[in-house]
Structure formats: structure tokens, C-alpha cells
Design an enzyme around this catalytic site. Structure first.
Site, PDB file in Angstrom:
ATOM      1  N   ASP A  15       0.816  -1.215   0.000  1.00 18.64           N
ATOM      2  CA  ASP A  15       0.000   0.000   0.000  1.00 18.64           C
ATOM      3  C   ASP A  15       0.848   1.263   0.000  1.00 18.64           C
ATOM      4  O   ASP A  15       0.690   2.132  -0.872  1.00 18.64           O
ATOM      5  CB  ASP A  15      -0.939   0.018   1.209  1.00 18.64           C
ATOM      6  CG  ASP A  15      -2.145  -0.889   1.028  1.00 18.64           C
ATOM      7  OD1 ASP A  15      -1.947  -2.046   0.616  1.00 18.64           O
ATOM      8  OD2 ASP A  15      -3.266  -0.450   1.293  1.00 18.64           O
ATOM      9  N   ARG A  94      -0.034   4.997  17.911  1.00 17.84           N
ATOM     10  CA  ARG A  94      -0.321   6.031  16.915  1.00 17.84           C
ATOM     11  C   ARG A  94       0.059   7.442  17.371  1.00 17.84           C
ATOM     12  O   ARG A  94       0.690   8.183  16.604  1.00 17.84           O
ATOM     13  CB  ARG A  94      -1.790   5.975  16.488  1.00 17.84           C
ATOM     14  CG  ARG A  94      -2.193   4.677  15.785  1.00 17.84           C
ATOM     15  CD  ARG A  94      -1.118   4.180  14.851  1.00 17.84           C
ATOM     16  NE  ARG A  94      -1.512   3.013  14.076  1.00 17.84           N
ATOM     17  CZ  ARG A  94      -0.702   2.012  13.784  1.00 17.84           C
ATOM     18  NH1 ARG A  94       0.544   2.015  14.211  1.00 17.84           N
ATOM     19  NH2 ARG A  94      -1.122   0.991  13.058  1.00 17.84           N
ATOM     20  N   ASP A 123      -7.208   4.044  12.456  1.00 23.59           N
ATOM     21  CA  ASP A 123      -5.885   4.662  12.384  1.00 23.59           C
ATOM     22  C   ASP A 123      -5.889   6.012  11.679  1.00 23.59           C
ATOM     23  O   ASP A 123      -5.133   6.914  12.050  1.00 23.59           O
ATOM     24  CB  ASP A 123      -4.900   3.720  11.694  1.00 23.59           C
ATOM     25  CG  ASP A 123      -4.393   2.640  12.627  1.00 23.59           C
ATOM     26  OD1 ASP A 123      -4.551   2.805  13.853  1.00 23.59           O
ATOM     27  OD2 ASP A 123      -3.832   1.644  12.141  1.00 23.59           O
ATOM     28  N   SER A 179      -4.454  -9.075   8.066  1.00 27.07           N
ATOM     29  CA  SER A 179      -3.482  -7.993   8.216  1.00 27.07           C
ATOM     30  C   SER A 179      -2.951  -7.993   9.640  1.00 27.07           C
ATOM     31  O   SER A 179      -3.626  -8.451  10.568  1.00 27.07           O
ATOM     32  CB  SER A 179      -4.115  -6.639   7.879  1.00 27.07           C
ATOM     33  OG  SER A 179      -5.111  -6.312   8.824  1.00 27.07           O
TER      34      SER A 179
END
Length: 424
Positions: A15, A94, A123, A179
Site C-alpha cells: 500500500d 499512533r 488509524d 493484516s
């Protein structure tokens, strides 16, 4: 005229590699940023790949100490757990990564940041709210929310075709059917075959923990010392090995807890955006710390202070999960919770064994536990006769309810017919 600079949160995967190339096609200068928060990553290989695609530079920042000391340890101290199960491993990473992202963006004169987070996930919110809080003038390019990008790329197959045409290297290793996001605190797994909540996660998914059925037959026993709610020392009692550095403490507990299958959860949770999602998590070390800290809190804190603190911790967990680590309400609640932790100091002995962690003893000079007062062997300073009046006062409303409404018939509320027992 020089090109505008974009700082891309880069992973080296399909990605973000395709996004890097796409941003270059939009005539931006792209610098890639990678934060090392303890994930297993070949950073030199990812750097080389980004430079070959066309990045003007790649910045790799070691943030492991910063992550543990400024995010993981405070989360343990505050007792944060989202929806009573998730210890927030990705959610805490994050705002840490965002801090590194904004520091580098300022140093390199980047007007934009970009990321590969999808429009359905958490996210995107966590990254962008954190970045805006730290740098209000920053601008964000989120390709997976842009119409032109989404029309061109529907999913992985389109990205693979684009990578082939653009000579972007793609791993020859077959992609796992889910994932994964990893850091020094945990690993999370979602999507792919995990999107069906009725299907159990395969055993080969797990990387930090082994199945409790294969765990050692001898428990691992450790003493954990806390000061003002923060873990400051861990000792493995059999070997006498002692750790005081936060990274060493977490590494030891990850290994010991992982060997015993501690810290696995498989849940459906509520995303901030309004969707429910299924996630599988491994958080061995922090699961052990959370259990020990909670036990010491109950030992040291006044009952009503503990209940107020628990309410605030639930609110803070929501703030962290939803991306508000740097928001004013989170700062305020954090300060309130820290006030409750000033007396949470002592040591707790825990036993890790076949998927479980159990506290076996605790000590603290700050405990409000009074052994003589609690003992069933002596009266101490407690007058048992006072309990009669206590019960009578608390029974007043129950007697009055009975006087007005009669005896409560609990049986009718809990009766079940055969049809009630059938699964829907």
C-alpha cells in the site's frame, strides 16, 4: 519553483509503496518516515526500496524507549483497557508515531503528511487528530479517502498490477490471509479470514504467544515492584534475574507471558467511526503488568477513590482508542488519574501458567488493609454490634418497597421455556 514536500508514513509494504509512487506522479517531493516502535522490520531493505521508487530521503527513527516510557507505562499506571478487554497496543502507538512524524515534518519543511490508512478504520482518525493537535497547520493527503485514488484502485489486485507496471518490488512470500500490526507492546490481527466472527483464528496466526495447551508444566513466578503506579523493577524469583530498564522489563514479561500463552484475546469491538470489527490481539507482558497493577491498586486505594478512578480510566481508554491522546480532556483526565496513583507503591508476586496470570501475594507500606481489623480471630477495633444498626438502616427502603409493591417474584423473570433455549 520547488516542489511541495510530503512526509509519508511508510511501512515498506504494498500500500504505502504504491502511495509513494502515486504521490510522485502528483508532482510532490516525498520523504518517507518510519518509526521503530519494536516491530519486526527490515528497515535497511525498506529504506532501499523507497529510494529506488523515488523518495528523496527515508528517515528511520528509533522510538522504542519513547513509546514504552511515555505511552505504554502511563497506560499501565492509569489502568487503561478499552471495552474491558483491549489493552490498546495499536491505539497507544499512533500518537507516539505521530509525534515523530510531526518532528520530522517540521525539520524537513514538509507542508503535507500522508498515510495508507483506510477510510473504514481507526488509524486514519488517530494519526490525523494527533498530527493536527501537534501541528494545526499541517495538511493531510489520505489517498484511500480520495475519489480519484479510490476509482483507480479498488483493492490489492489493482495495487499489484500498478506495482508491476511501475517496477515496484513486491514480496514473493504469499500474503497471510489477514493484516497484522506489531510493536513492542503487542501484535494485532484483523481483516481477511478474520472478518467472519464465527470462524476461529488459526493457531499459526499467533507470533508472540504459544497455545496454553503447549505451555510449560512449571509456572513462571515474578515479583513486580511499582512506584506511584509505574513498574520500576521485575525479578524472576527462581533465577533471581532482575530487570529495571522499561524495555528490559517488557521484553522479559513478553517472553515469559508468551511462553505460557498469556495475553491472547479474540474480540469484536466498536470502532470510533461506528462500525464493529473483529480483532485478535497478543499482549503478554502488559497483560501481566495490568493484572499486577490492578491488584495493588485495590490493596492501596480507598474504595470510593478506586471507583472514581475506574470511571476516569474508562473515559481515558475511550480517548486513547478514538485518537484523542493530545486532546485537552485527555490531559485533564490523565492528571486526575495520576493523583490517585501517588500511594500505589509496593510489590506484587505473579504466577504465569498455561494462559493465566494470577497474583499470589502483595505488599505495600501504603495499604489501607488492616489485618487485625479484618481478622476473624479477634474483634480488634471493630464493634460487631454496630452492624445491627447498619443492616437495619439499609433494610428500610427494602421494607418500604415490599410494603407498597409486595414480594418480588424473581422466578417469573428467570423462567425459560424450551423455545427460549433454542439458538436464534
Amino acid at each position: 519553483m520547488s516542489k511541495e514536500k510530503v512526509l509519508l508514513a511508510y511501512s515498506g509494504g504494498l500500500d504505502t509503496s504504491c502511495i509513494l509512487k502515486w504521490l510522485l506522479e502528483q508532482d510532490y517531493e516525498v520523504i518517507c518516515f518510519m518509526a521503530d516502535v519494536g516491530q519486526t522490520e527490515d528497515f535497511p531493505a525498506a529504506r532501499e526500496k523507497a529510494l529506488k521508487i523515488g523518495a528523496s530521503d527515508v528517515v528511520v527513527k528509533d522510538m522504542k524507549d519513547f513509546f514504552v516510557e511515555k505511552f505504554v507505562w502511563p497506560a499501565v499506571q492509569m489502568g487503561l483497557i478499552y471495552e474491558d478487554r483491549y489493552l490498546l497496543g495499536t491505539s497507544l502507538a499512533r500518537p507516539c508515531i505521530s509525534k515523530g512524524l510531526m518532528d520530522v515534518a517540521a525539520q524537513r519543511g514538509c507542508s503535507y503528511i500522508s498515510h495508507g490508512a483506510t477510510g473504514k478504520g481507526n488509524d486514519q482518525i488517530r494519526f490525523e487528530l494527533s498530527c493536527y493537535a501537534l501541528s494545526p497547520t499541517i495538511r493531510v493527503i489520505a489517498p484511500w479517502r480520495m475519489e480519484t485514488f479510490c476509482q483507480r484502485f479498488q483493492g490489492r489486485s489493482d495495487l499489484l498490477e500498478y506495482a508491476k507496471r511501475a517496477n515496484i518490488p513486491v514480496s514473493a512470500t504469499p500474503k497471510a490471509p489477514w493484516s497484522m500490526d506489531a510493536n513492542i507492546m503487542h501484535i494485532s490481527y484483523e481483516s481477511g479470514i478474520l472478518e467472519d466472527p464465527s470462524v476461529a483464528a488459526p493457531e499459526d496466526l499467533y507470533q508472540l504467544t504459544q497455545s496454553p495447551t503447549r505451555a510449560p508444566d512449571t509456572p513462571t513466578v515474578a515479583e513486580i515492584v511499582f512506584k506511584a503506579g509505574l513498574p520500576v523493577r521485575v525479578t524472576e524469583l527462581v533465577s533471581g534475574r532482575t530487570m529495571e530498564n522499561p524495555l528490559d522489563i517488557l521484553a522479559f514479561l513478553n517472553k515469559a507471558g508468551g511462553e505460557h500463552g498469556v495475553g491472547r484475546i479474540d474480540i469484536v469491538e466498536n470502532r470510533y467511526i461506528g462500525l464493529k470489527s473483529r480483532g485478535v490481539y497478543e499482549t503478554p507482558g502488559v497483560t501481566v503488568l495490568h493484572c499486577a497493577h490492578r491488584d495493588l491498586e485495590i490493596y492501596c486505594l480507598d474504595r470510593e477513590v478506586l471507583r472514581v478512578k475506574k470511571y476516569l480510566a474508562d473515559r481515558m481508554a475511550d480517548y486513547v482508542y478514538n485518537g484523542y491522546w493530545y486532546a485537552p480532556e485527555a490531559e485533564y483526565v490523565r492528571k486526575c488519574i495520576l493523583e490517585s496513583q501517588k500511594h500505589v507503591s509496593g510489590k506484587v508476586v505473579v504466577e504465569m501458567y498455561k494462559g493465566h496470570v494470577m497474583v499470589t501475594s502483595r505488599e505495600s507500606i501504603n495499604s489501607v488493609y488492616n489485618q487485625e481489623l479484618a481478622s476473624m480471630e479477634v474483634h480488634g477495633n471493630f464493634s460487631p454490634y454496630a452492624s445491627t444498626g447498619f443492616i437495619e438502616i439499609n433494610a428500610v427502603r427494602l421494607r418500604e418497597h415490599h410494603r407498597v409493591f409486595g414480594t418480588a417474584n424473581m422466578t417469573k423473570h428467570f423462567s425459560r421455556t424450551e423455545s427460549d433455549m433454542k439458538l436464534i
